[in-house]
Scaffold this motif. Structure first.
Motif, PDB file in Angstrom:
ATOM      1  N   PHE A 183       0.833  -1.205   0.000  1.00 52.30           N
ATOM      2  CA  PHE A 183       0.000   0.000   0.000  1.00 52.30           C
ATOM      3  C   PHE A 183       0.862   1.247   0.000  1.00 52.30           C
ATOM      4  CE2 PHE A 183       0.742  -0.926   4.461  1.00 52.30           C
ATOM      5  CZ  PHE A 183       0.824   0.304   5.099  1.00 52.30           C
ATOM      6  N   PHE A 184       0.263   2.336  -0.459  1.00 47.58           N
ATOM      7  CA  PHE A 184       0.931   3.643  -0.487  1.00 47.58           C
ATOM      8  C   PHE A 184      -0.046   4.683   0.027  1.00 47.58           C
ATOM      9  CE2 PHE A 184       1.863   7.746  -2.420  1.00 47.58           C
ATOM     10  CZ  PHE A 184       3.206   7.892  -2.120  1.00 47.58           C
ATOM     11  N   ARG A 185       0.449   5.592   0.859  1.00 52.27           N
ATOM     12  CA  ARG A 185      -0.411   6.653   1.390  1.00 52.27           C
ATOM     13  C   ARG A 185       0.371   7.954   1.477  1.00 52.27           C
ATOM     14  NH1 ARG A 185      -1.139   3.771   7.339  1.00 52.27           N
ATOM     15  NH2 ARG A 185       1.071   3.467   7.802  1.00 52.27           N
ATOM     16  N   CYS A 186      -0.342   9.041   1.312  1.00 54.52           N
ATOM     17  CA  CYS A 186       0.282  10.358   1.359  1.00 54.52           C
ATOM     18  C   CYS A 186      -0.801  11.398   1.597  1.00 54.52           C
ATOM     19  CB  CYS A 186       1.023  10.658   0.055  1.00 54.52           C
ATOM     20  SG  CYS A 186      -0.061  10.814  -1.390  1.00 54.52           S
ATOM     21  N   GLU A 187      -0.389  12.625   1.756  1.00 58.54           N
ATOM     22  CA  GLU A 187      -1.341  13.730   1.865  1.00 58.54           C
ATOM     23  C   GLU A 187      -0.802  14.949   1.135  1.00 58.54           C
ATOM     24  OE1 GLU A 187      -0.241  15.860   6.103  1.00 58.54           O
ATOM     25  OE2 GLU A 187      -1.679  14.208   6.142  1.00 58.54           O
ATOM     26  N   LEU A 246       3.142  14.674   0.571  1.00 64.49           N
ATOM     27  CA  LEU A 246       3.797  14.550   1.864  1.00 64.49           C
ATOM     28  C   LEU A 246       3.733  13.085   2.269  1.00 64.49           C
ATOM     29  CD1 LEU A 246       2.264  17.681   3.633  1.00 64.49           C
ATOM     30  CD2 LEU A 246       4.511  17.485   2.560  1.00 64.49           C
ATOM     31  N   VAL A 247       4.892  12.482   2.422  1.00 62.53           N
ATOM     32  CA  VAL A 247       4.987  11.049   2.700  1.00 62.53           C
ATOM     33  C   VAL A 247       5.851  10.851   3.940  1.00 62.53           C
ATOM     34  CG1 VAL A 247       5.646   8.799   1.753  1.00 62.53           C
ATOM     35  CG2 VAL A 247       4.857  10.608   0.225  1.00 62.53           C
ATOM     36  N   GLU A 248       5.478   9.900   4.764  1.00 60.15           N
ATOM     37  CA  GLU A 248       6.263   9.620   5.958  1.00 60.15           C
ATOM     38  C   GLU A 248       7.688   9.200   5.593  1.00 60.15           C
ATOM     39  OE1 GLU A 248       4.399   8.064   9.802  1.00 60.15           O
ATOM     40  OE2 GLU A 248       3.462   6.876   8.231  1.00 60.15           O
ATOM     41  N   PRO A 249       8.664   9.527   6.422  1.00 61.95           N
ATOM     42  CA  PRO A 249      10.035   9.043   6.186  1.00 61.95           C
ATOM     43  C   PRO A 249      10.064   7.522   6.157  1.00 61.95           C
ATOM     44  CG  PRO A 249       9.996  10.725   7.906  1.00 61.95           C
ATOM     45  CD  PRO A 249       8.573  10.383   7.616  1.00 61.95           C
ATOM     46  N   LEU A 250      11.005   6.952   5.429  1.00 60.71           N
ATOM     47  CA  LEU A 250      11.083   5.498   5.284  1.00 60.71           C
ATOM     48  C   LEU A 250      11.164   4.792   6.635  1.00 60.71           C
ATOM     49  CD1 LEU A 250      13.490   4.911   2.245  1.00 60.71           C
ATOM     50  CD2 LEU A 250      11.003   4.798   2.299  1.00 60.71           C
ATOM     51  N   ASP A 251      11.884   5.382   7.572  1.00 62.89           N
ATOM     52  CA  ASP A 251      12.047   4.740   8.882  1.00 62.89           C
ATOM     53  C   ASP A 251      10.718   4.574   9.609  1.00 62.89           C
ATOM     54  OD1 ASP A 251      14.731   4.537   8.459  1.00 62.89           O
ATOM     55  OD2 ASP A 251      15.278   6.263   9.681  1.00 62.89           O
ATOM     56  N   TRP A 278       6.668  -2.251   6.547  1.00 62.81           N
ATOM     57  CA  TRP A 278       7.516  -2.929   5.567  1.00 62.81           C
ATOM     58  C   TRP A 278       6.873  -3.030   4.189  1.00 62.81           C
ATOM     59  CZ3 TRP A 278       6.474  -7.292   2.723  1.00 62.81           C
ATOM     60  CH2 TRP A 278       5.344  -8.041   3.096  1.00 62.81           C
ATOM     61  N   ASN A 279       5.538  -3.086   4.131  1.00 64.92           N
ATOM     62  CA  ASN A 279       4.877  -3.249   2.836  1.00 64.92           C
ATOM     63  C   ASN A 279       4.300  -1.946   2.294  1.00 64.92           C
ATOM     64  OD1 ASN A 279       3.068  -3.414   4.986  1.00 64.92           O
ATOM     65  ND2 ASN A 279       1.607  -4.693   3.883  1.00 64.92           N
ATOM     66  N   GLU A 280       4.724  -0.808   2.801  1.00 69.41           N
ATOM     67  CA  GLU A 280       4.437   0.470   2.141  1.00 69.41           C
ATOM     68  C   GLU A 280       5.376   0.612   0.950  1.00 69.41           C
ATOM     69  OE1 GLU A 280       3.356   4.019   4.306  1.00 69.41           O
ATOM     70  OE2 GLU A 280       3.610   2.932   6.197  1.00 69.41           O
ATOM     71  N   SER A 281       4.878   1.149  -0.130  1.00 68.87           N
ATOM     72  CA  SER A 281       5.564   1.093  -1.418  1.00 68.87           C
ATOM     73  C   SER A 281       7.008   1.571  -1.364  1.00 68.87           C
ATOM     74  CB  SER A 281       4.788   1.899  -2.459  1.00 68.87           C
ATOM     75  OG  SER A 281       3.540   1.313  -2.716  1.00 68.87           O
ATOM     76  N   GLN A 298     -11.710  11.140  11.559  1.00 67.99           N
ATOM     77  CA  GLN A 298     -11.909   9.696  11.452  1.00 67.99           C
ATOM     78  C   GLN A 298     -11.075   9.106  10.309  1.00 67.99           C
ATOM     79  OE1 GLN A 298     -16.384  10.223  11.389  1.00 67.99           O
ATOM     80  NE2 GLN A 298     -16.310   8.301  12.540  1.00 67.99           N
ATOM     81  N   LEU A 299     -11.120   9.758   9.134  1.00 69.86           N
ATOM     82  CA  LEU A 299     -10.390   9.252   7.981  1.00 69.86           C
ATOM     83  C   LEU A 299      -8.887   9.317   8.198  1.00 69.86           C
ATOM     84  CD1 LEU A 299     -12.415  10.680   4.956  1.00 69.86           C
ATOM     85  CD2 LEU A 299     -12.146   8.277   5.604  1.00 69.86           C
ATOM     86  N   GLU A 300      -8.430  10.425   8.743  1.00 68.45           N
ATOM     87  CA  GLU A 300      -6.991  10.591   8.954  1.00 68.45           C
ATOM     88  C   GLU A 300      -6.466   9.533   9.920  1.00 68.45           C
ATOM     89  OE1 GLU A 300      -3.890  14.277   9.357  1.00 68.45           O
ATOM     90  OE2 GLU A 300      -5.793  14.416  10.432  1.00 68.45           O
ATOM     91  N   LYS A 301      -7.218   9.282  10.973  1.00 72.64           N
ATOM     92  CA  LYS A 301      -6.802   8.283  11.964  1.00 72.64           C
ATOM     93  C   LYS A 301      -6.726   6.904  11.324  1.00 72.64           C
ATOM     94  CE  LYS A 301      -8.027   6.428  16.512  1.00 72.64           C
ATOM     95  NZ  LYS A 301      -8.984   6.511  17.648  1.00 72.64           N
ATOM     96  N   TYR A 302      -7.696   6.582  10.482  1.00 74.35           N
ATOM     97  CA  TYR A 302      -7.726   5.253   9.864  1.00 74.35           C
ATOM     98  C   TYR A 302      -6.654   5.116   8.783  1.00 74.35           C
ATOM     99  CZ  TYR A 302      -9.491   0.909   7.951  1.00 74.35           C
ATOM    100  OH  TYR A 302      -9.591  -0.389   7.541  1.00 74.35           O
ATOM    101  N   MET A 303      -6.545   6.109   7.926  1.00 77.08           N
ATOM    102  CA  MET A 303      -5.624   6.022   6.795  1.00 77.08           C
ATOM    103  C   MET A 303      -4.174   5.955   7.213  1.00 77.08           C
ATOM    104  SD  MET A 303      -7.492   8.653   4.119  1.00 77.08           S
ATOM    105  CE  MET A 303      -6.371   8.406   2.762  1.00 77.08           C
ATOM    106  N   PHE A 304      -3.831   6.667   8.286  1.00 75.78           N
ATOM    107  CA  PHE A 304      -2.426   6.777   8.668  1.00 75.78           C
ATOM    108  C   PHE A 304      -2.088   6.016   9.948  1.00 75.78           C
ATOM    109  CE2 PHE A 304      -3.268  10.465   5.968  1.00 75.78           C
ATOM    110  CZ  PHE A 304      -2.268  10.311   5.024  1.00 75.78           C
ATOM    111  N   SER A 305      -2.946   5.062  10.296  1.00 73.07           N
ATOM    112  CA  SER A 305      -2.653   4.233  11.463  1.00 73.07           C
ATOM    113  C   SER A 305      -1.531   3.254  11.138  1.00 73.07           C
ATOM    114  CB  SER A 305      -3.908   3.461  11.875  1.00 73.07           C
ATOM    115  OG  SER A 305      -4.285   2.556  10.843  1.00 73.07           O
TER     116      SER A 305
END
Length: 413
Positions: free
Chosen positions: A112-116, A288-293, A297-300, A376-383
């Motif tokens: 999966f991949f996620r960003c904002e 805006l994407v979280e740092p790799l660290d 493990w299965n984020e793109s 609600q969406l932010e909490k779920y998407m970026f958990s």
């Protein structure tokens, strides 16, 4: 949650063409010699040098890179002009592409991949995509500006075929834009197909081709678009033309034309042609994407990081080894699930009654309180899942390469 601006920037040729080195072309020719016209390429392993250094899951964010345009659409009161603005948003993302003819990584099952995106006025757009099926390949995605009642869902069912001197990716699936503040006004969008030309001879070029539509039944409006591929002796690369019409009568309200990598134009039936979308005048809003660290493990970007590093340093052997390791791991996990009778369950998406993948985060969403819906969406998407650590390597194979058998388990939200 800490995030940093880590958007990937690609340089591009003026005509988006590429001339392969002799060694690379000989590899392509050797691969092609094993194929027949019409062959399904989904099970063919392509050489590493043709890869674009990002996953297909991230590739789809290109079409979300101008969120200010869909915001403008949601705030447009005139129904016809609102439809025009949605068409502008749809056409705005096609210009983002890699140098030459490149193919993004094939996502593995469960990747999966996620960003904002943060807009200048403080509004926020959020995106998440998951590979929900591997054979056949299916990607499900969800994109939203929840405080404005903008919700975008979609599926991509790409199917690649060998056509002789070209390869085509037939882009089945849909994108659906819902404006909840306007009585759930819905826009249904289909995508054009993708062609890689000049595989056997001539310069290689990536093109969009065939028909695409934007439709809103409640407004009785449709935009019929044709992405045109360049002929051998005529035509122009990356051109598109289309008409916005009343569905019920066929009355043409607007005509669209231009080069989607440069500038598009629109003409009303009682007005002169004017600029519709200019690539130069509309800078992309960075992801805006979280740092790799911080990524699972299965984020793109985390999953493919070593392959990407190999491509960046032009170390194709290293990139190929890492790509092979990922692909072998997926095969082994699939075989282990089949042996134990375990059926894969996506983490972020569920099949609904219409046999479509629906984002689980919308369950119980309060559409009457959009600020709360955003939370609600932010909490779920970026958990983050504490149990979703990377599978452990267990042995080396006969060639000394990394190999792995992990304990198969469903990933549930």
């Amino acid at each position: 949650m800490s995030r940093k601006n880590s958007t990937t920037t690609f340089e591009e040729d003026a005509d988006n063409t590429e001339v392969l080195e002799d060694e690379n072309r000989s590899i392509i020719m050797g691969l092609i010699a094993q194929l027949r016209k019409g062959t399904d390429l989904s099970r063919i392993t392509l050489p590493t040098f043709v890869l674009e250094p990002r996953s297909l899951l991230e590739k789809f964010t290109d079409f979300m890179s101008h969120p200010e345009l869909v915001v403008k659409a949601s705030k447009t009161t005139d129904p016809v002009q609102r439809f025009v603005e949605v068409c502008r948003f749809f056409l705005s993302g096609w210009h983002i592409k890699p140098k030459g003819v490149k193919k993004p990584y094939n996502p593995i099952l469960g990747e999966f991949f996620r960003c904002e995106y943060k807009l200048k006025n403080g509004e926020k757009a959020m995106y998440i995509a998951e590979q929900v099926s591997h054979h056949p390949p299916v990607t499900a995605y969800f994109y939203s500006l929840p405080e404005l009642g903008i919700f975008v869902t979609g599926e991509a069912h790409p199917k690649a075929k060998f056509l002789g001197n070209s390869a085509a990716t037939m882009m089945k699936g849909y994108t659906r834009i819902v404006l909840s503040e306007l009585g759930n006004e819905t826009y249904e969008i289909s995508n054009p197909n993708v062609y890689a030309r000049g595989i056997l001879f001539g310069k290689m070029v990536m093109e969009m081709g065939d028909q695409s539509t934007v439709r809103c039944d409640s407004l009785d409006l449709i935009c019929e678009l044709e992405f045109k591929t360049k002929g051998y002796f005529s035509g122009e690369n990356h051109s598109v033309s289309g008409k916005i019409k009343r569905q019920s009568t066929g009355e043409v309200l607007y005509e669209i034309s231009g080069i989607w990598t440069q500038e598009l134009f629109i003409k009303g039936k009682n007005s002169s042609k004017e600029s519709f979308f200019s690539v130069e005048k509309n800078p992309v809003i960075s992801k805006l994407v979280e740092p790799l660290d911080n990524q699972e493990w299965n984020e793109s970007r985390k999953l493919w990081s070593k392959v990407t590093a190999g491509l960046a340093s032009n170390n194709m052997d290293y990139a190929t080894d890492e790509k092979t390791f990922i692909e072998n791991r997926q095969r082994e996990e699939t075989a282990a699930r089949q042996k134990q009778g375990i059926q894969w369950q996506p983490r972020f998406f569920d099949i609904n009654k219409k046999a479509e993948y629906e984002f689980k985060g919308v369950n119980g969403l309060d559409y009457n309180n959009l600020s709360k819906a955003k939370e609600q969406l932010e909490k779920y998407m970026f958990s983050h899942e504490s149990s979703s650590s990377s599978p452990k390597e267990t042995y080396n194979n006969k060639q000394g390469q990394k190999a792995l058998i992990s304990e198969p388990k469903s990933i549930a939200a």
